[in-house]
Design a protein around this motif. Structure first.
Motif, PDB file in Angstrom:
ATOM      1  N   HIS A 168       8.142  -9.306 -16.288  1.00 50.71           N
ATOM      2  CA  HIS A 168       8.505  -8.338 -17.335  1.00 50.71           C
ATOM      3  C   HIS A 168       7.672  -7.065 -17.289  1.00 50.71           C
ATOM      4  CE1 HIS A 168      11.003 -11.562 -18.785  1.00 50.71           C
ATOM      5  NE2 HIS A 168       9.952 -12.351 -18.831  1.00 50.71           N
ATOM      6  N   GLY A 169       7.121  -6.727 -16.142  1.00 50.00           N
ATOM      7  CA  GLY A 169       6.431  -5.457 -15.976  1.00 50.00           C
ATOM      8  C   GLY A 169       4.951  -5.465 -16.289  1.00 50.00           C
ATOM      9  N   GLU A 170       4.411  -6.598 -16.648  1.00 48.08           N
ATOM     10  CA  GLU A 170       2.998  -6.659 -17.023  1.00 48.08           C
ATOM     11  C   GLU A 170       2.103  -6.796 -15.782  1.00 48.08           C
ATOM     12  OE1 GLU A 170       4.568 -10.872 -16.850  1.00 48.08           O
ATOM     13  OE2 GLU A 170       5.351  -8.967 -17.570  1.00 48.08           O
ATOM     14  N   ALA A 171       0.814  -6.492 -15.984  1.00 53.20           N
ATOM     15  CA  ALA A 171      -0.169  -6.751 -14.932  1.00 53.20           C
ATOM     16  C   ALA A 171      -0.253  -8.265 -14.734  1.00 53.20           C
ATOM     17  CB  ALA A 171      -1.526  -6.178 -15.326  1.00 53.20           C
ATOM     18  N   LEU A 172      -0.471  -8.691 -13.516  1.00 58.06           N
ATOM     19  CA  LEU A 172      -0.526 -10.120 -13.220  1.00 58.06           C
ATOM     20  C   LEU A 172      -1.778 -10.752 -13.825  1.00 58.06           C
ATOM     21  CD1 LEU A 172       0.617 -10.212  -9.495  1.00 58.06           C
ATOM     22  CD2 LEU A 172       1.992 -10.357 -11.565  1.00 58.06           C
ATOM     23  N   GLN A 173      -1.584 -11.881 -14.464  1.00 62.17           N
ATOM     24  CA  GLN A 173      -2.673 -12.652 -15.067  1.00 62.17           C
ATOM     25  C   GLN A 173      -2.613 -14.075 -14.540  1.00 62.17           C
ATOM     26  OE1 GLN A 173      -4.900 -11.053 -16.927  1.00 62.17           O
ATOM     27  NE2 GLN A 173      -3.671  -9.192 -16.731  1.00 62.17           N
ATOM     28  N   SER A 174      -3.741 -14.743 -14.496  1.00 64.88           N
ATOM     29  CA  SER A 174      -3.777 -16.103 -13.955  1.00 64.88           C
ATOM     30  C   SER A 174      -2.896 -17.060 -14.741  1.00 64.88           C
ATOM     31  CB  SER A 174      -5.214 -16.627 -13.905  1.00 64.88           C
ATOM     32  OG  SER A 174      -5.773 -16.638 -15.197  1.00 64.88           O
ATOM     33  N   SER A 175      -2.636 -16.752 -16.003  1.00 63.66           N
ATOM     34  CA  SER A 175      -1.829 -17.636 -16.847  1.00 63.66           C
ATOM     35  C   SER A 175      -0.334 -17.568 -16.548  1.00 63.66           C
ATOM     36  CB  SER A 175      -2.069 -17.314 -18.320  1.00 63.66           C
ATOM     37  OG  SER A 175      -1.675 -15.983 -18.590  1.00 63.66           O
ATOM     38  N   HIS A 176       0.135 -16.524 -15.859  1.00 63.75           N
ATOM     39  CA  HIS A 176       1.581 -16.390 -15.652  1.00 63.75           C
ATOM     40  C   HIS A 176       2.026 -15.857 -14.301  1.00 63.75           C
ATOM     41  CE1 HIS A 176       1.548 -12.039 -16.027  1.00 63.75           C
ATOM     42  NE2 HIS A 176       0.800 -12.169 -17.087  1.00 63.75           N
ATOM     43  N   TRP A 177       1.131 -15.496 -13.408  1.00 66.54           N
ATOM     44  CA  TRP A 177       1.569 -14.867 -12.167  1.00 66.54           C
ATOM     45  C   TRP A 177       2.398 -15.799 -11.288  1.00 66.54           C
ATOM     46  CZ3 TRP A 177       0.716 -16.151  -7.129  1.00 66.54           C
ATOM     47  CH2 TRP A 177      -0.251 -17.129  -6.881  1.00 66.54           C
ATOM     48  N   ALA A 178       2.128 -17.088 -11.324  1.00 63.64           N
ATOM     49  CA  ALA A 178       2.823 -18.020 -10.430  1.00 63.64           C
ATOM     50  C   ALA A 178       4.317 -18.117 -10.716  1.00 63.64           C
ATOM     51  CB  ALA A 178       2.183 -19.404 -10.506  1.00 63.64           C
ATOM     52  N   ASP A 179       4.743 -17.857 -11.942  1.00 65.15           N
ATOM     53  CA  ASP A 179       6.167 -17.935 -12.279  1.00 65.15           C
ATOM     54  C   ASP A 179       7.013 -16.915 -11.525  1.00 65.15           C
ATOM     55  OD1 ASP A 179       5.618 -19.978 -14.055  1.00 65.15           O
ATOM     56  OD2 ASP A 179       5.601 -18.663 -15.809  1.00 65.15           O
ATOM     57  N   ALA A 180       6.408 -15.799 -11.177  1.00 60.19           N
ATOM     58  CA  ALA A 180       7.150 -14.736 -10.496  1.00 60.19           C
ATOM     59  C   ALA A 180       6.414 -14.232  -9.263  1.00 60.19           C
ATOM     60  CB  ALA A 180       7.401 -13.583 -11.472  1.00 60.19           C
ATOM     61  N   GLY A 181       5.477 -14.995  -8.754  1.00 59.30           N
ATOM     62  CA  GLY A 181       4.628 -14.553  -7.652  1.00 59.30           C
ATOM     63  C   GLY A 181       5.343 -14.248  -6.357  1.00 59.30           C
ATOM     64  N   HIS A 182       6.424 -14.956  -6.073  1.00 56.48           N
ATOM     65  CA  HIS A 182       7.198 -14.637  -4.863  1.00 56.48           C
ATOM     66  C   HIS A 182       7.846 -13.268  -5.021  1.00 56.48           C
ATOM     67  CE1 HIS A 182       7.404 -19.106  -5.024  1.00 56.48           C
ATOM     68  NE2 HIS A 182       6.990 -18.947  -3.787  1.00 56.48           N
ATOM     69  N   TYR A 183       8.460 -13.077  -6.189  1.00 59.46           N
ATOM     70  CA  TYR A 183       9.129 -11.805  -6.452  1.00 59.46           C
ATOM     71  C   TYR A 183       8.132 -10.651  -6.415  1.00 59.46           C
ATOM     72  CZ  TYR A 183      11.218  -7.951  -8.962  1.00 59.46           C
ATOM     73  OH  TYR A 183      11.651  -6.704  -9.321  1.00 59.46           O
ATOM     74  N   THR A 184       6.992 -10.810  -7.090  1.00 59.79           N
ATOM     75  CA  THR A 184       6.032  -9.707  -7.130  1.00 59.79           C
ATOM     76  C   THR A 184       5.457  -9.409  -5.748  1.00 59.79           C
ATOM     77  OG1 THR A 184       4.261 -11.201  -7.887  1.00 59.79           O
ATOM     78  CG2 THR A 184       5.475  -9.944  -9.584  1.00 59.79           C
ATOM     79  N   GLN A 185       5.344 -10.428  -4.887  1.00 59.39           N
ATOM     80  CA  GLN A 185       4.900 -10.154  -3.513  1.00 59.39           C
ATOM     81  C   GLN A 185       5.960  -9.337  -2.778  1.00 59.39           C
ATOM     82  OE1 GLN A 185       1.904 -10.818  -1.185  1.00 59.39           O
ATOM     83  NE2 GLN A 185       3.221  -9.073  -0.825  1.00 59.39           N
ATOM     84  N   ILE A 186       7.224  -9.654  -2.960  1.00 64.07           N
ATOM     85  CA  ILE A 186       8.296  -8.892  -2.308  1.00 64.07           C
ATOM     86  C   ILE A 186       8.239  -7.422  -2.707  1.00 64.07           C
ATOM     87  CG2 ILE A 186      10.814  -8.516  -2.269  1.00 64.07           C
ATOM     88  CD1 ILE A 186      11.135 -11.565  -2.326  1.00 64.07           C
ATOM     89  N   VAL A 187       8.019  -7.134  -3.992  1.00 59.96           N
ATOM     90  CA  VAL A 187       8.080  -5.752  -4.485  1.00 59.96           C
ATOM     91  C   VAL A 187       6.709  -5.082  -4.582  1.00 59.96           C
ATOM     92  CG1 VAL A 187      10.247  -6.145  -5.714  1.00 59.96           C
ATOM     93  CG2 VAL A 187       8.078  -6.446  -6.938  1.00 59.96           C
ATOM     94  N   TRP A 188       5.668  -5.717  -4.061  1.00 62.12           N
ATOM     95  CA  TRP A 188       4.334  -5.119  -4.143  1.00 62.12           C
ATOM     96  C   TRP A 188       4.355  -3.785  -3.421  1.00 62.12           C
ATOM     97  CZ3 TRP A 188       0.975  -7.175  -7.414  1.00 62.12           C
ATOM     98  CH2 TRP A 188      -0.295  -6.588  -7.482  1.00 62.12           C
ATOM     99  N   GLN A 189       4.039  -2.694  -4.154  1.00 62.17           N
ATOM    100  CA  GLN A 189       4.245  -1.350  -3.618  1.00 62.17           C
ATOM    101  C   GLN A 189       3.415  -1.023  -2.379  1.00 62.17           C
ATOM    102  OE1 GLN A 189       3.347   1.536  -6.627  1.00 62.17           O
ATOM    103  NE2 GLN A 189       1.268   0.802  -6.929  1.00 62.17           N
ATOM    104  N   ASP A 190       2.271  -1.648  -2.204  1.00 60.09           N
ATOM    105  CA  ASP A 190       1.429  -1.337  -1.053  1.00 60.09           C
ATOM    106  C   ASP A 190       1.842  -2.071   0.216  1.00 60.09           C
ATOM    107  OD1 ASP A 190      -0.084   0.352  -2.660  1.00 60.09           O
ATOM    108  OD2 ASP A 190      -1.564  -1.198  -3.123  1.00 60.09           O
ATOM    109  N   THR A 191       2.681  -3.085   0.101  1.00 59.44           N
ATOM    110  CA  THR A 191       3.119  -3.836   1.271  1.00 59.44           C
ATOM    111  C   THR A 191       4.066  -2.978   2.107  1.00 59.44           C
ATOM    112  OG1 THR A 191       2.875  -5.964   0.154  1.00 59.44           O
ATOM    113  CG2 THR A 191       4.338  -5.900   2.065  1.00 59.44           C
ATOM    114  N   THR A 192       3.803  -2.898   3.403  1.00 60.41           N
ATOM    115  CA  THR A 192       4.630  -2.088   4.303  1.00 60.41           C
ATOM    116  C   THR A 192       5.220  -2.887   5.456  1.00 60.41           C
ATOM    117  OG1 THR A 192       2.680  -1.458   5.587  1.00 60.41           O
ATOM    118  CG2 THR A 192       3.361   0.035   3.796  1.00 60.41           C
ATOM    119  N   GLN A 193       4.696  -4.093   5.703  1.00 53.95           N
ATOM    120  CA  GLN A 193       5.170  -4.895   6.825  1.00 53.95           C
ATOM    121  C   GLN A 193       5.394  -6.339   6.396  1.00 53.95           C
ATOM    122  OE1 GLN A 193       3.288  -4.074  10.804  1.00 53.95           O
ATOM    123  NE2 GLN A 193       1.622  -3.404   9.450  1.00 53.95           N
TER     124      GLN A 193
END
Length: 178
Positions: free
Chosen positions: A123-148
């Protein structure tokens, strides 16, 4: 059967480039994933990234080879999902998404679709240890610094194992992916 896993990593060297898979003169993807399938994986990643205004990624043969080593290890050692350890021979170096599913039912692009389905849990929030795993695959896909990206597949006991690696990695706690 469908399972997925995401990894939280810190700091590696940045990559560059955008668009289609980069290929060596031998026409190899760097893994056992065929070139056409590698192109589909890049296209899926870039479509998902474009939805949130993040630039494209390109295919890395180096990352695909790295992913293939781990996919082969998982297929021959435990036939299940496990992220690379933080140290030792199999030490993690990049961001990582994992997927396992019934081989006759799923293909490697389905792994990306499964990870993207986590968008509804972010939902657009900064990742926190309490909730990042629920969407961690998605956030890795869209991580803005990832180029490869580079992905690979292994199989065992009727299961398909998919490993995708990301450079630079994402999923830093306290940060937003974009």
């Amino acid at each position: 059967m469908l399972l997925a896993g995401a990894l939280l990593l810190q700091g590696v060297s940045p990559g560059a480039g955008a668009g289609q898979p980069s290929l060596d003169s031998g026409g190899s993807s760097g893994s056992r994933i065929p070139l056409a399938e590698a192109g589909k994986i890049v296209t899926l990643h870039n479509t998902i990234r474009a939805e949130v205004g993040v630039g494209p990624v390109r295919w890395s043969q180096k990352l695909a080879s790295y992913a293939q080593q781990w996919a082969d290890h998982l297929a021959t050692s435990r036939c299940g999902m496990e992220h690379r350890p933080r140290s030792g021979k199999w030490r993690e170096e990049y961001g990582e998404n994992l997927f396992i599913g019934t081989a006759r039912h799923y293909g490697t692009p389905d792994a990306v679709r499964a990870w993207a389905a986590e968008k509804s849990k972010y939902h657009g929030e900064a990742l926190q240890s309490s909730h990042w795993a629920d969407a961690g695959h998605y956030t890795q896909i869209v991580w803005q610094d990832t180029t490869q990206i580079g992905c690979a597949a292994g199989s065992c006991k009727g299961k398909l194992i998919v490993v995708c690696n990301y450079d630079p990695p994402g999923n830093f706690l306290g940060q937003k992916p974009y």
